[in-house]
Design a protein around this motif. Structure first.
Motif, PDB file in Angstrom:
ATOM      1  N   GLU A 280       0.850  -1.194   0.000  1.00 16.47           N
ATOM      2  CA  GLU A 280       0.000   0.000   0.000  1.00 16.47           C
ATOM      3  C   GLU A 280       0.889   1.248   0.000  1.00 16.47           C
ATOM      4  OE1 GLU A 280      -3.246   0.301  -0.226  1.00 16.47           O
ATOM      5  OE2 GLU A 280      -3.576  -1.877  -0.282  1.00 16.47           O
ATOM      6  N   PRO A 281       1.002   1.937  -1.118  1.00  6.51           N
ATOM      7  CA  PRO A 281       1.914   3.090  -1.214  1.00  6.51           C
ATOM      8  C   PRO A 281       1.681   4.146  -0.138  1.00  6.51           C
ATOM      9  CG  PRO A 281       1.127   2.479  -3.398  1.00  6.51           C
ATOM     10  CD  PRO A 281       0.330   1.681  -2.419  1.00  6.51           C
ATOM     11  N   SER A 282       0.424   4.397   0.211  1.00  9.36           N
ATOM     12  CA  SER A 282       0.127   5.452   1.181  1.00  9.36           C
ATOM     13  C   SER A 282       0.549   5.080   2.600  1.00  9.36           C
ATOM     14  CB  SER A 282      -1.367   5.771   1.178  1.00  9.36           C
ATOM     15  OG  SER A 282      -2.129   4.649   1.616  1.00  9.36           O
ATOM     16  N   LEU A 283       0.863   3.810   2.834  1.00  8.02           N
ATOM     17  CA  LEU A 283       1.216   3.348   4.180  1.00  8.02           C
ATOM     18  C   LEU A 283       2.699   2.984   4.299  1.00  8.02           C
ATOM     19  CD1 LEU A 283      -1.881   1.095   5.000  1.00  8.02           C
ATOM     20  CD2 LEU A 283      -1.466   3.479   5.680  1.00  8.02           C
ATOM     21  N   ASN A 284       3.453   3.217   3.229  1.00  6.01           N
ATOM     22  CA  ASN A 284       4.865   2.850   3.241  1.00  6.01           C
ATOM     23  C   ASN A 284       5.763   4.014   2.849  1.00  6.01           C
ATOM     24  OD1 ASN A 284       5.280  -0.283   3.624  1.00  6.01           O
ATOM     25  ND2 ASN A 284       3.390  -0.030   2.441  1.00  6.01           N
ATOM     26  N   GLN A 285       7.008   3.916   3.248  1.00  9.08           N
ATOM     27  CA  GLN A 285       8.017   4.890   2.872  1.00  9.08           C
ATOM     28  C   GLN A 285       8.376   4.692   1.398  1.00  9.08           C
ATOM     29  OE1 GLN A 285      11.214   5.263   5.872  1.00  9.08           O
ATOM     30  NE2 GLN A 285       9.886   4.165   7.307  1.00  9.08           N
TER      31      GLN A 285
ATOM     32  N   ARG B 270       9.206   1.360  -0.269  1.00  5.97           N
ATOM     33  CA  ARG B 270       8.121   0.380  -0.425  1.00  5.97           C
ATOM     34  C   ARG B 270       8.324  -0.869   0.430  1.00  5.97           C
ATOM     35  NH1 ARG B 270       6.737   0.441  -6.966  1.00  5.97           N
ATOM     36  NH2 ARG B 270       6.467   2.707  -7.134  1.00  5.97           N
TER      37      ARG B 270
ATOM     38  N   ASN C  99       5.470   3.729   6.844  1.00  2.00           N
ATOM     39  CA  ASN C  99       5.600   5.095   7.330  1.00  2.00           C
ATOM     40  C   ASN C  99       4.827   5.213   8.642  1.00  2.00           C
ATOM     41  OD1 ASN C  99       2.867   5.275   6.605  1.00  2.00           O
ATOM     42  ND2 ASN C  99       3.304   6.279   4.640  1.00  2.00           N
TER      43      ASN C  99
ATOM     44  N   ARG D   9       1.851   6.300   9.366  1.00  2.00           N
ATOM     45  CA  ARG D   9       0.482   5.766   9.261  1.00  2.00           C
ATOM     46  C   ARG D   9       0.502   4.252   9.157  1.00  2.00           C
ATOM     47  NH1 ARG D   9      -2.362   7.778   4.354  1.00  2.00           N
ATOM     48  NH2 ARG D   9      -3.997   6.432   5.189  1.00  2.00           N
ATOM     49  N   GLY D  10       1.500   3.739   8.433  1.00  2.00           N
ATOM     50  CA  GLY D  10       1.606   2.295   8.284  1.00  2.00           C
ATOM     51  C   GLY D  10       1.918   1.596   9.594  1.00  2.00           C
TER      52      GLY D  10
ATOM     53  N   GLU E  71      -1.114   1.388  11.597  1.00  2.00           N
ATOM     54  CA  GLU E  71      -2.030   0.367  11.079  1.00  2.00           C
ATOM     55  C   GLU E  71      -1.561  -1.043  11.461  1.00  2.00           C
ATOM     56  OE1 GLU E  71      -5.419  -1.094   8.962  1.00  2.00           O
ATOM     57  OE2 GLU E  71      -4.877   0.797   9.930  1.00  2.00           O
TER      58      GLU E  71
END
Length: 225
Positions: free
Chosen positions: A188-193, A196, A200, A202-203, A206
């Motif tokens: 999930e791009p939005s949850l990783n630096q 990849r 991050n 947010r990740g 989660e």
């Protein structure tokens, strides 16, 4: 007679008052209430995901997991024993050092770097089995977090690597098994630096949220918990 009675009454009143003054001194000291329970020490033995690679200290997985547990009413301190780049062999070699923190439960979150480096699944299995056996011998409740291999290593390697964790879960049924540490976050791009690989902020939040029920099952196994 009246004067004598008056003097006696005055003496009695004085002695009575003096006695009242002494009574509090003679009473035993107040018994202190029970001490608040010490937080459970939960060790997280892992790699860069545990160590919070690329994140501020407060954003790392151990801190987010601790925060969620405390919000849920569990008095827990999550001890960060993550070393970036560590393999299952590295975790095996430093296990005794990590246990010097005297934890009451352990999360084993290793294997990601084995998969990235193409370590033979048999070696990953041997290392993790040794870690789990040593923790079992110490009577420590354990959560084993599984991992998946990157797809570029081929389907056969991926199956063997995944089966390693499934086999360990069968052989150590007393351990809580969380099949995939990065469930809902990997890919999930939005949850990783940008790499990849590493979550991050947010990740990491989660990951902590998703594994929270499994961690609470682990804590239920702590003696006195």
């Amino acid at each position: 007679m009246i004067r004598r009675y008056g003097r006696r009454a005055a003496v009695r009143r004085a002695l009575f008052g003096f006695g009242l003054y002494l009574i509090p001194i003679a009473l035993p000291a107040a018994i202190p209430g029970p001490r608040a329970a010490e937080p459970v020490r939960l060790l997280m033995l892992g790699d860069s995901i545990t160590a919070g690679y690329g994140l501020d200290h407060a954003e790392a997985l151990p801190r987010r997991l601790e925060a969620l547990l405390r919000e849920a009413g569990a008095a827990v301190t999550v001890v960060d024993a993550g070393v970036s780049g560590d393999t299952t062999a590295g975790g095996r070699s430093r296990l005794d050092w990590a246990l010097a923190d005297d934890p009451q439960a352990v999360i084993v979150a290793l294997g990601g770097n084995d998969g990235l480096r193409g370590v033979p699944p048999a070696e990953t299995y041997a290392n993790l089995s040794d870690i789990l056996a040593r923790l079992k011998a110490r009577g420590l409740p354990v959560l084993l977090a599984g991992m998946l291999a990157p797809p570029n290593l081929g389907a056969d390697y991926g199956r063997e690597f995944s089966e390693t964790f499934q086999r360990l879960a069968r052989e150590y049924p007393e351990a809580v098994f969380y099949p995939f540490l990065l469930d809902g976050v990997a890919g999930e791009p939005s949850l990783n630096q940008p790499d990849r690989i590493h979550p991050n902020a947010r990740g990491a939040e989660e990951v902590a949220r998703r594994m929270l029920p499994a961690v609470r099952r682990l804590l239920s196994k702590v003696q006195g918990g």
